[in-house]
Design an enzyme around this catalytic site. Structure first.
Site, PDB file in Angstrom:
ATOM      1  N   GLU A  76      45.161  27.250  12.378  1.00  0.00           N
ATOM      2  CA  GLU A  76      45.937  26.015  12.409  1.00  0.00           C
ATOM      3  C   GLU A  76      47.239  26.150  11.629  1.00  0.00           C
ATOM      4  O   GLU A  76      47.230  26.386  10.421  1.00  0.00           O
ATOM      5  CB  GLU A  76      45.107  24.888  11.827  1.00  0.00           C
ATOM      6  CG  GLU A  76      43.906  24.626  12.705  1.00  0.00           C
ATOM      7  CD  GLU A  76      42.847  23.890  11.978  1.00  0.00           C
ATOM      8  OE1 GLU A  76      41.966  23.367  12.663  1.00  0.00           O
ATOM      9  OE2 GLU A  76      42.899  23.837  10.747  1.00  0.00           O
ATOM     10  N   THR A 101      35.055  25.196  14.830  1.00  0.00           N
ATOM     11  CA  THR A 101      33.952  26.072  15.194  1.00  0.00           C
ATOM     12  C   THR A 101      34.435  27.321  15.905  1.00  0.00           C
ATOM     13  O   THR A 101      35.291  27.252  16.762  1.00  0.00           O
ATOM     14  CB  THR A 101      32.993  25.306  16.122  1.00  0.00           C
ATOM     15  OG1 THR A 101      32.348  24.321  15.358  1.00  0.00           O
ATOM     16  CG2 THR A 101      31.967  26.242  16.757  1.00  0.00           C
TER      17      THR A 101
END
Lengths: 411, 411
Positions: free
Chosen positions: A283, A202
């Site tokens: 990531e 998020t």
């Protein structure tokens, strides 16, 4: 769950930036014990009366209860003699939690409204963390008195840290401009792109300014800027059910910025800076990539091509491998669904013209492009040779780190 | 380039299947030395006069010269007293090679036409391998006499091996049915999903049957079946510039299959089998996943949702980690753009009902879903609870193997 121990190599140098204090906004943070031990996990921002609030939210059809609640409130405020508050928790996203999720949002907004003596319709909440588990909202409501008592003008960094999930660094940005001889400041914080099982990366963004502007004027500006900032970044093409951006303009500087282009540019600088920081905390990211597409039939087509390149696993793995693999860029153009003519296509890696007129450029020397690929910040440019449509988006590479974070664990 | 040494763990057991010989078709293969050493890299299939040819191709706007050439020929044949030929090479895709690419296709089709005494318009070529490099077409034309001389009815496995790039196994499938007391056979080969820098995982499929059918009838059948077979698989959402499917019906069985549903089902079995084998050879794949979506407003929406799940890096990494992460499935439904109501959504992993009515199912025990995730072949089912639209697609997981193959090298 993969343990994230290292700060992203793409994090801005020098740690969290020094942000200007925005008159009319105070912050606090608390450790409510929602999920994490030994850290803060709730932030409160109280915004004085006379402010305007604008925002933008995920377009997901499975968006969370807090997002739906914020959307129903935005722009419908009638009583501007009251202030506002943002209440955000990490550790639990209150997403896909059915009726109890809706009830939790109600409980939190009502309790916050009571504590701060504000109408519930002036309280905006957000939640980020695990999904599908009931939010232990009493832990938040129990922390409200403490949060209220701790509010302070210089608390924005504490707020930024309280909303992190597995972000590897706290994100802040600011900019100032002069409007009619008065200095106007914009300061914002964001979280995003870290991942915690089974969270969904998020993105939450809160921006504050002391500029004076109507709600409608601010909303139009934010919606316009959002397209070329937060809606122009992608880490892995997946979209959270909770993405939320809120901008509060307190008006305390007295500088009227209605329709003011200088202010819009300044707000845009902060939004783009925070958007880039989210990508830089992507990531497993080791490369930050700007993708510029020009020469498209129109801007919509340009964006299709840019996003197709930015989301292509083959392009993203080539970037991870520092491989100037222009064939994969041609492929991504071809699959985008946009108008494209293979024989008018030109591609640059950095300033190196790689392909033109449907084939490798006669001036192309692979060593030049390979040298550009070694940089941490990369640029890929595509000209479709058809029209004036253009679009720029930002992404990161796809590495073993992404797989480690998202696959190498059992929930 | 990553060295691929192991056969995919998802490969069908027992090696290349025994395929029925299709009367009217002969095959040969040769080592033309286009790129690889010590292996065959060109296949020829000669198809007798009176046959019908149908096909389907990539929709990429940057498709290769051979694809454009095949598309221009399909269905426009006027002289059915002549046969056809398929000539396919591996090692070089002749994609994004500009005018010399077009000239190479012309040279190959003209030489093949001359060698086989067929019109050039009856020669279909395809190329798979590196892109952006001129195809050394003389190596292919020099091999034509040898290929012609070596044609044989039982050469289909040799043909399948000659078109492999970094496929980890050769792909073949067959099925038979009885039409009016006559046995009709369908046999096909495919390559795809292996990757070689900077190739693009091109999928090539050649299917042969001794059924009797018009070109138009066959084309309609192939187009219909293609949607639910080759167009319903995805490894990584990237689309090759060269994907090609050709189906040849020789009519030698004498069985008329015009509008015949039994035959269409049989052809569909072979197409689906080959499509699944391509996924089973997906780069780095360790899991084969069927994704079934029902209850959508219409089939278009169902497909959007199914493909959104199948292409989601977060869903695919969760599968790699054997994690029954239904939150990521909810996310993928939400971002698909299809009509969806969070509170009507149901999700199954295998036969385990995981979520319903917008929340985790009261009967859900995670150990049950986790047990299903340990299987090599997985099923994810989503019911949107809105209408009768449905769609099924197949994909594989996203693993370190994918990153190794696509990032861990420099071209």
């Amino acid at each position: 769950m993969a343990k994230i121990t290292k700060v992203s190599p793409l994090a801005p140098k020098g740690g969290f930036p020094k942000l200007p204090q925005i008159d009319g906004v105070r912050f606090s943070a608390a450790a409510a014990g929602i999920k994490y031990a030994g850290r803060t996990d709730v932030m409160l921002a109280q915004i004085d009366a006379g402010s305007a609030i604008a925002g933008a939210f995920t377009r997901s059809s499975t968006r969370s209860a807090p997002v739906l609640d914020c959307q129903s409130k935005l722009g419908s405020v009638e009583d501007d003699s009251k202030g506002f508050a943002f209440l955000v928790n990490s550790g639990n996203s209150n997403a896909f939690t059915g009726g109890v999720g809706v009830a939790a949002v109600e409980a939190i907004t009502n309790a916050t409204a009571k504590t701060l003596n504000l109408p519930a319709s002036h309280i905006y909440t957000a939640s980020t963390g695990v999904i599908g588990e009931p939010l232990p909202y009493e832990k938040i409501t129990h922390a409200l008195d403490g949060l209220h008592g701790a509010l302070k003008a210089d608390g924005i960094e504490d707020a930024a840290r309280a909303i992190m999930t597995t972000d590897t660094f706290a994100k802040g940005a600011s900019a100032t401009c002069e409007i009619g001889g008065v200095e106007v400041a914009v300061a914002g914080i964001a979280k995003g792109s870290g991942m915690i099982a089974p969270d969904m990366a998020t993105m939450l963004v809160y921006i504050f300014t002391d500029a004076k502007i109507s709600q409608l004027g601010l909303q139009e500006m934010v919606s316009r800027l959002n397209e070329n900032t937060f809606n122009s970044i992608t880490v892995d093409s997946d979209t959270s059910t909770s993405d939320s951006l809120l901008v509060a303009a307190t008006g305390t500087s007295g500088a009227n910025v209605e329709y003011n282009e200088t202010f819009e540019r300044t707000l845009g600088v902060v939004m783009k800076d925070l958007a880039h920081q989210v990508v830089r905390d992507g990531e497993g990211a080791t490369k930050f990539v700007e993708i510029r597409v020009g020469g498209a039939t129109d801007n919509v087509d340009a964006r299709k091509v840019a996003m197709s390149i930015a989301n292509s696993p083959l392009v993203k793995t080539a970037i991870a491998g520092e491989d100037p693999n222009w064939g994969r860029v041609v492929m991504a153009v071809g699959k985008s669904g946009a108008n494209a003519d293979r024989d008018r296509l030109s591609i640059w890696f950095g300033d190196v013209l790689v392909a033109e007129d449907g084939w490798v450029s006669p001036t192309y020397v692979e060593a030049d492009a390979a040298a550009h690929m070694k940089n941490q910040d990369l640029r890929i440019r595509v000209d479709l040779g058809l029209g004036a449509g253009h679009s720029t988006v930002w992404t990161c590479d796809l590495t073993h780190g992404y797989i480690e974070i998202n696959a190498d664990y059992r929930s």
